[in-house]
Every structure is written in C-alpha cells, then in structure tokens.
Motif scaffolding. Structure first.
Motif, PDB file in Angstrom:
ATOM      1  N   THR A  79      -4.669  56.164 -26.279  1.00 44.60           N
ATOM      2  CA  THR A  79      -4.497  56.240 -27.725  1.00 44.60           C
ATOM      3  C   THR A  79      -3.239  57.021 -28.068  1.00 44.60           C
ATOM      4  O   THR A  79      -2.438  56.597 -28.905  1.00 44.60           O
ATOM      5  CB  THR A  79      -5.727  56.908 -28.390  1.00 44.60           C
ATOM      6  OG1 THR A  79      -6.889  56.181 -28.031  1.00 44.60           O
ATOM      7  CG2 THR A  79      -5.580  56.956 -29.889  1.00 44.60           C
ATOM      8  N   GLU A  80      -3.040  58.174 -27.401  1.00 51.01           N
ATOM      9  CA  GLU A  80      -1.854  58.978 -27.663  1.00 51.01           C
ATOM     10  C   GLU A  80      -0.593  58.189 -27.304  1.00 51.01           C
ATOM     11  O   GLU A  80       0.387  58.216 -28.043  1.00 51.01           O
ATOM     12  CB  GLU A  80      -1.909  60.295 -26.877  1.00 51.01           C
ATOM     13  CG  GLU A  80      -0.809  61.255 -27.291  1.00 51.01           C
ATOM     14  CD  GLU A  80      -0.832  62.574 -26.524  1.00 51.01           C
ATOM     15  OE1 GLU A  80      -0.360  63.573 -27.090  1.00 51.01           O
ATOM     16  OE2 GLU A  80      -1.281  62.603 -25.367  1.00 51.01           O
ATOM     17  N   VAL A 134       0.049  55.551 -30.067  1.00 52.25           N
ATOM     18  CA  VAL A 134       0.603  56.171 -31.274  1.00 52.25           C
ATOM     19  C   VAL A 134       2.080  56.506 -31.049  1.00 52.25           C
ATOM     20  O   VAL A 134       2.921  56.271 -31.920  1.00 52.25           O
ATOM     21  CB  VAL A 134      -0.202  57.429 -31.690  1.00 52.25           C
ATOM     22  CG1 VAL A 134       0.504  58.215 -32.773  1.00 52.25           C
ATOM     23  CG2 VAL A 134      -1.598  57.030 -32.154  1.00 52.25           C
ATOM     24  N   LEU A 137       3.483  64.477 -32.028  1.00 53.79           N
ATOM     25  CA  LEU A 137       2.241  64.528 -31.250  1.00 53.79           C
ATOM     26  C   LEU A 137       1.907  65.945 -30.796  1.00 53.79           C
ATOM     27  O   LEU A 137       0.769  66.225 -30.422  1.00 53.79           O
ATOM     28  CB  LEU A 137       2.327  63.590 -30.041  1.00 53.79           C
ATOM     29  CG  LEU A 137       2.172  62.105 -30.372  1.00 53.79           C
ATOM     30  CD1 LEU A 137       2.657  61.240 -29.225  1.00 53.79           C
ATOM     31  CD2 LEU A 137       0.729  61.773 -30.721  1.00 53.79           C
ATOM     32  N   SER A 174      -3.300  62.742 -32.165  1.00 53.72           N
ATOM     33  CA  SER A 174      -3.025  61.336 -32.475  1.00 53.72           C
ATOM     34  C   SER A 174      -3.947  60.845 -33.597  1.00 53.72           C
ATOM     35  O   SER A 174      -3.539  60.044 -34.432  1.00 53.72           O
ATOM     36  CB  SER A 174      -3.144  60.456 -31.232  1.00 53.72           C
ATOM     37  OG  SER A 174      -4.316  60.723 -30.524  1.00 53.72           O
ATOM     38  N   GLN A 215      -2.752  59.224 -37.177  1.00 53.26           N
ATOM     39  CA  GLN A 215      -3.289  57.948 -37.664  1.00 53.26           C
ATOM     40  C   GLN A 215      -3.864  58.109 -39.067  1.00 53.26           C
ATOM     41  O   GLN A 215      -3.608  57.293 -39.955  1.00 53.26           O
ATOM     42  CB  GLN A 215      -4.382  57.440 -36.722  1.00 53.26           C
ATOM     43  CG  GLN A 215      -3.900  57.057 -35.353  1.00 53.26           C
ATOM     44  CD  GLN A 215      -5.059  56.875 -34.395  1.00 53.26           C
ATOM     45  OE1 GLN A 215      -6.084  56.314 -34.748  1.00 53.26           O
ATOM     46  NE2 GLN A 215      -4.904  57.362 -33.174  1.00 53.26           N
TER      47      GLN A 215
END
Length: 193
Positions: free
Chosen positions: A66-67, A70, A89, A94, A98
């Motif tokens: 996920t990181e 992103v 970040l 993350s 979002q």
C-alpha cells in the motif's frame, strides 16, 4: 524492475537501510513510517521501487504494498518527485495521505515540506479518482463524516442555532479537516456561528 528485496538487515538509519541479499548489499531509501515499522529481526522483506534518472538509479523501500502504491501515485503527479513523495510518507501514514486526497484536504497536504498550494491542488486533482477507485475510501470517509456531522448538527440545534446555517459552517469545517471528531466540529462551529 526490482519489486522486492528479501535478505538480512545490515544497516538501519531513519532515511535508508542496507539489505544483504546473498552477498550483495542493496541500499534502499525509506520513509520514517517504514523505518519505525521495521522488525527487530535481521531477516526482512521490503517492497521496492527503482527510480531511474539520467545520473542515478535509486531504490526506495516500503514496508507494505500500500505504501509503495501511494508512493507511485504521488510521483506520477507533475511537480512531485521521489524525495517529496518520501517526505510526504514520512510526515503522514499512507492511510492519512489517501484520506487527505479523498477528502480534498489541501491544508494537510500543503503542510508537507516542499509542497505548495498549487502542487497540493494538483495532487488532489490528479489522484482523487485513482485513490477512491484503488483503495475504496469514499464509503469509509463519507460515512464517518456524515455520522459526525449529523451528531454535531443535532447538538447545535439543541443549543438553539439555525440548522441551515449550522450545516454550512460544518461543511466548511469538514473541507478543512475531514476527520474532525464531533467535539471538534461543535467547538469550531460555535466559534463561527
């Protein structure tokens, strides 16, 4: 493309790590979130992104997919390079990024060092639909906002304030701070009404 590196953690700093993978040491630039999430054990796996420029090849490491996703979305925006994306970040998780993009929270995005108002707007314009489609946040943030907003609206009505006027004020507050709690909404609304 190098997509992940699994090996023995040799060196660990807040900005980069070195992973020994069968005798080859890979230097991966990491965010503070990844750094703080690294396990204490020596054997680790990091998801990676290889940034290729004319004068350098730079590996970035992420604790989860996920990181990394992103990060990739952020660097797709004109004016946001890998170092600004990594700073972002490091400043926020993350999930917070979002949420900020999904709720169009320009103030929060602009609070990151190196991002001005125009870049923050560009990030939101370019990424809002992608974030909502990829991570399905709309239902979560809208449901949470509506519940908090309704509770705050009811409380303000009980205190004798006009519902229509209170609704406008609460919408303005939620645009600035999408994740505001009921208490914060009421306090800010009382100052504006």
């Amino acid at each position: 493309m190098i997509t992940q590196i699994k090996g023995r953690l040799v060196e660990k700093t807040p900005t980069y790590v070195v992973i020994d993978c069968n005798g080859v040491g890979y230097l991966l630039h990491v965010s503070l979130n990844t750094f703080s999430s690294l396990p204490d054990s020596e054997a680790i796996t990091l998801y990676s992104h290889l940034s290729v420029k004319e004068d350098s090849h730079t590996l970035f490491g992420f604790i989860n997919k996920t990181e990394r996703e992103v990060f990739r979305l952020l660097i797709s925006v004109s004016g946001v390079g890998p170092s600004i994306a990594r700073t972002m970040l490091s400043s926020m998780t993350s999930e917070e990024i979002q949420q900020a993009i999904a709720s169009e929270n320009i103030a929060l995005i602009k609070s990151v060092k190196g991002i001005g108002a125009k870049t923050a707007q560009r990030v939101i314009i370019d990424l809002k639909d992608k974030i909502l489609k990829t991570f399905d946040l709309e239902t979560i943030s809208v449901a949470q906002n509506n519940t908090n907003k309704e509770e705050a609206l009811s409380a303000l009505e009980v205190l004798g304030f006009n519902r229509k006027q209170s609704d406008k004020v609460l919408n303005a507050i939620l645009k600035e701070q999408a994740d505001a709690s009921v208490e914060v909404l009421i306090k800010k609304a009382l100052k504006s009404l």
